[in-house]
Design a protein around this motif. Structure first.
Motif, short mmCIF file in Angstrom:
data_model
loop_
_atom_site.label_atom_id
_atom_site.label_comp_id
_atom_site.label_asym_id
_atom_site.label_seq_id
_atom_site.Cartn_x
_atom_site.Cartn_y
_atom_site.Cartn_z
N SER A 263 0.83 -1.21 0.00
CA SER A 263 0.00 0.00 0.00
C SER A 263 0.86 1.25 0.00
CB SER A 263 -0.93 0.00 1.22
OG SER A 263 -0.19 0.10 2.43
N ARG A 264 2.00 1.21 0.70
CA ARG A 264 2.91 2.36 0.69
C ARG A 264 3.53 2.54 -0.70
NH1 ARG A 264 5.07 0.58 6.06
NH2 ARG A 264 4.04 1.88 7.62
N ASP A 265 3.87 1.43 -1.35
CA ASP A 265 4.44 1.52 -2.70
C ASP A 265 3.45 2.16 -3.66
OD1 ASP A 265 6.82 0.42 -1.96
OD2 ASP A 265 6.28 -1.62 -2.49
N LEU A 266 2.20 1.76 -3.58
CA LEU A 266 1.18 2.35 -4.46
C LEU A 266 1.07 3.85 -4.22
CD1 LEU A 266 -1.77 -0.20 -4.49
CD2 LEU A 266 -0.38 0.52 -6.42
N ARG A 267 1.03 4.23 -2.96
CA ARG A 267 0.92 5.66 -2.63
C ARG A 267 2.10 6.44 -3.18
NH1 ARG A 267 2.28 6.71 3.31
NH2 ARG A 267 4.31 6.31 2.34
N ASP A 268 3.31 5.91 -2.99
CA ASP A 268 4.50 6.63 -3.43
C ASP A 268 4.57 6.73 -4.96
OD1 ASP A 268 5.34 7.07 -0.85
OD2 ASP A 268 6.52 5.22 -0.77
N CYS A 269 4.22 5.65 -5.64
CA CYS A 269 4.32 5.66 -7.10
C CYS A 269 3.26 6.56 -7.73
CB CYS A 269 4.22 4.24 -7.65
SG CYS A 269 5.68 3.24 -7.28
N TYR A 270 2.06 6.55 -7.18
CA TYR A 270 1.02 7.42 -7.73
C TYR A 270 1.22 8.88 -7.36
CZ TYR A 270 -1.70 3.49 -9.44
OH TYR A 270 -2.12 2.38 -10.14
N SER A 271 2.16 9.16 -6.46
CA SER A 271 2.48 10.55 -6.16
C SER A 271 3.29 11.19 -7.29
CB SER A 271 3.27 10.65 -4.85
OG SER A 271 4.55 10.03 -4.99
N SER A 272 3.82 10.37 -8.20
CA SER A 272 4.46 10.88 -9.40
C SER A 272 3.37 11.30 -10.39
CB SER A 272 5.35 9.80 -10.03
OG SER A 272 5.70 10.14 -11.35
N ARG A 273 3.35 12.57 -10.78
CA ARG A 273 2.30 13.06 -11.65
C ARG A 273 2.33 12.37 -13.01
NH1 ARG A 273 1.39 19.43 -11.78
NH2 ARG A 273 0.99 18.87 -9.60
N LYS A 274 3.51 12.10 -13.51
CA LYS A 274 3.63 11.43 -14.80
C LYS A 274 2.99 10.03 -14.76
CE LYS A 274 7.04 9.34 -17.89
NZ LYS A 274 8.47 9.11 -18.16
N LEU A 275 3.35 9.25 -13.73
CA LEU A 275 2.78 7.92 -13.61
C LEU A 275 1.28 7.98 -13.39
CD1 LEU A 275 5.42 6.02 -11.44
CD2 LEU A 275 5.14 5.99 -13.91
N LEU A 276 0.83 8.99 -12.67
CA LEU A 276 -0.60 9.13 -12.41
C LEU A 276 -1.38 9.36 -13.70
CD1 LEU A 276 -2.91 9.34 -10.36
CD2 LEU A 276 -2.41 11.79 -10.17
N TYR A 277 -0.88 10.25 -14.57
CA TYR A 277 -1.60 10.55 -15.82
C TYR A 277 -1.61 9.34 -16.76
CZ TYR A 277 -1.79 15.48 -14.53
OH TYR A 277 -2.07 16.66 -13.90
N TRP A 278 -0.47 8.66 -16.89
CA TRP A 278 -0.44 7.48 -17.75
C TRP A 278 -1.34 6.38 -17.20
CZ3 TRP A 278 1.33 7.24 -22.58
CH2 TRP A 278 2.24 8.20 -23.01
N SER A 279 -1.35 6.22 -15.88
CA SER A 279 -2.20 5.22 -15.26
C SER A 279 -3.68 5.57 -15.41
CB SER A 279 -1.86 5.06 -13.77
OG SER A 279 -0.54 4.57 -13.60
N LEU A 280 -3.99 6.86 -15.35
CA LEU A 280 -5.37 7.29 -15.55
C LEU A 280 -5.86 6.92 -16.94
CD1 LEU A 280 -7.90 8.88 -14.66
CD2 LEU A 280 -6.78 10.96 -15.53
N TRP A 281 -5.02 7.20 -17.96
CA TRP A 281 -5.42 6.81 -19.31
C TRP A 281 -5.56 5.30 -19.40
CZ3 TRP A 281 -3.55 3.43 -22.86
CH2 TRP A 281 -4.23 3.43 -24.08
N TRP A 282 -4.59 4.56 -18.84
CA TRP A 282 -4.61 3.10 -18.89
C TRP A 282 -5.95 2.58 -18.35
CZ3 TRP A 282 0.24 -0.27 -18.02
CH2 TRP A 282 -0.09 -1.62 -17.98
N ALA A 283 -6.34 3.05 -17.16
CA ALA A 283 -7.56 2.54 -16.53
C ALA A 283 -8.80 2.91 -17.35
CB ALA A 283 -7.68 3.08 -15.11
N LEU A 284 -8.90 4.17 -17.77
CA LEU A 284 -10.08 4.61 -18.52
C LEU A 284 -10.18 3.89 -19.87
CD1 LEU A 284 -9.91 8.47 -17.86
CD2 LEU A 284 -11.64 6.88 -16.99
N ALA A 285 -9.07 3.85 -20.61
CA ALA A 285 -9.10 3.27 -21.95
C ALA A 285 -9.28 1.76 -21.90
CB ALA A 285 -7.83 3.63 -22.71
N THR A 286 -8.63 1.09 -20.95
CA THR A 286 -8.77 -0.36 -20.86
C THR A 286 -10.19 -0.76 -20.50
OG1 THR A 286 -6.44 -0.60 -20.23
CG2 THR A 286 -7.91 -2.43 -19.69
#
Length: 475
Positions: A263-286
């Motif tokens: 859970s800490r790893d998820l929090r830390d990685c999603y605190s990166s704005r770049k990873l957050l935006y790419w992950s947002l597209w991934w989730a929405l598009a998938t």
């Protein structure tokens, strides 16, 4: 005999060959392109409304319910038992498809197919637990390539058998049952891994899991918020080091430590704005992609009913798989600064996806629907390859697997919401044509988000460069 046992136990070739054989036979399903005509035809005698609004949604719900627990259990039991479970689920799915009848029986079949898709994570994760890190790239290419080959072979074989040999859909499903049964037998031959990514890391039984050892750290190119994770977790959790090594930790305590660390790893990685935006597209598009793929056969059957028209689903799926593979490979040869242009690409190709879905809604021509689907799948595969690279390049293998699983869970959650509102008979229960209007609007919304974001990013960079250029130079 001793040499053979040694090869099985230590050589990377043996498990790679067996897992690839498992992947080939489990993906070689020639009947899958003709599922809707089979269910709505004389074999099952179900209506399109029953298939669309009552049967297919069960897969989404079961997949969502099973994904997270299966993801964690897969690592805890070290992959092979989950591969065996997947094989059993495959066999039960196709036995029900062949011999069961009625809406309830087909809903049970969809539940077991949800189990199949939830356990797919074990296929790609297994090989990393039995080969050394220097062979990851090679075995990954083998595992992914064999499934693409199998999918293409299955689609072409299914189309040839239906169009030229006049093989019934029932016998296509019998061929698929044979193939998935062979995959189940292959999974028995796999050696049992001695480690896993999270719960059974090397040395975990000898020492208490420290934060640095519980999850691998990022490479030096990762975001600063993730690079500092080890120090932050150490300060928060380690406390004073014990003078003597305590006894082995209880399994419950170790599992809790790993879950907290994840859970800490998820929090830390999603605190990166770049990873957050790419992950947002991934989730929405998938979410949208899975929804379209799940119901595209229903739309084709609506435009050209299978009982009165030639069915070319297998040929279209084969071409779509080939185009998807080609666009994915093309990403490796495109020299673009994705940090600057990535969001613009996400917006533009998502707009193309929206356009292809609108085409499928507005046209009554089955060939236009086929063409729209080819464009849609090629664009998605192109973008998901870029997104995968952009996320993976900043993360360790463990963190990438964690984000991959969580992004897919969010995508499935969004897909479930779409299914409940748009598809399910207890929701709006829209007809299939109107559903594709909704899906086109959904991808237009995604395109709007990322086109707006890309314009903002480009303007910000230009303004920043202009201000830097306009500053006086001190002498």
């Amino acid at each position: 005999m001793d040499c053979w046992k040694g090869a099985i136990g230590s050589n990377w070739i043996y498990p790679t060959v067996i897992i690839c054989a498992n992947g080939f036979f489990s993906t070689m399903r020639p009947s899958e392109s003709f599922l809707t005509p089979y269910l709505s035809g004389p074999d099952k005698n179900l209506t399109i409304e029953q298939v669309t609004n009552q049967i297919f949604p069960v897969w989404t719900y079961s997949y969502l319910a099973l994904l997270l627990p299966v993801f964690l259990i897969t690592d805890y039991v070290r992959y092979k038992p989950v591969l065996l479970l997947q094989g059993i689920s495959y066999i039960v799915t196709w036995l029900l498809l062949l011999f069961a009848h009625g809406v309830v029986a087909m809903q049970v079949m969809e539940f077991f197919y949800g189990m199949v898709t939830a356990t797919e994570v074990a296929y790609y994760a297994y090989i990393y637990s039995v080969v050394s890190a220097d062979r990851y790239q090679r075995v990954t290419s083998y595992c992914r390539s064999i499934t693409l080959v199998a999918a293409t072979v299955a689609a072409v074989l299914g189309q040839l058998l239906v169009s030229l040999a006049d093989v019934s859909y029932f016998h296509l499903n019998a061929i698929t049952l044979t193939s998935v049964s062979l995959a189940f037998l292959c999974s028995f031959l796999l050696p049992m891994p001695q480690k896993s990514m999270f719960f059974h890391k090397k040395g975990v039984s000898e020492t208490l899991p420290q934060p640095q050892k519980a999850v691998a750290t990022l490479t030096s190119s990762g975001p600063s918020s993730c690079q500092q994770q080890d120090e932050d977790c150490t300060a928060a959790d380690m406390g004073p080091a014990p003078q003597q090594q305590p006894e082995q930790p209880k399994p419950q305590s170790h599992m809790l430590r790993v879950l907290v660390q994840l859970s800490r790893d998820l929090r830390d990685c999603y605190s990166s704005r770049k990873l957050l935006y790419w992950s947002l597209w991934w989730a929405l598009a998938t979410a949208g992609f899975n929804q379209v793929v799940n119901y595209i056969q229903v739309l084709w059957d609506f435009r050209a009913p299978s009982h009165s028209s030639a069915v070319y689903n297998g040929a279209v799926e084969a071409i779509a798989t080939f185009l998807g593979s080609a666009t994915s490979m093309a990403v490796g040869y495109i020299k673009v600064d994705w940090d600057l242009s990535g969001e613009l690409a996400l917006g533009m190709f998502s707009a193309m996806d929206a356009g292809s879905l609108f085409l499928m809604y507005f046209t009554d021509n089955i060939w236009a629907c086929y063409a729209g689907y080819l464009v849609f799948k090629a664009c998605y595969m192109f973008l998901i390859t870029i997104a995968t690279f952009q996320i993976a390049v900043n993360l360790s293998m463990e963190r990438y697997a964690l984000m991959f699983g969580f992004n897919n869970f969010v995508a499935l959650l969004i897909q479930t919401i779409l299914t409940v509102i748009v598809v399910d008979s207890r929701g709006l229960g829209l007809n299939i044509s109107t559903q594709f209007l909704i899906y086109g609007s959904y991808f237009a919304f995604i395109a709007g988000i990322f086109l707006t974001r890309s314009v903002y990013t480009i303007i910000s960079i230009k303004c920043r460069n202009a201000s830097v250029a306009g500053e006086p130079i001190d002498h």
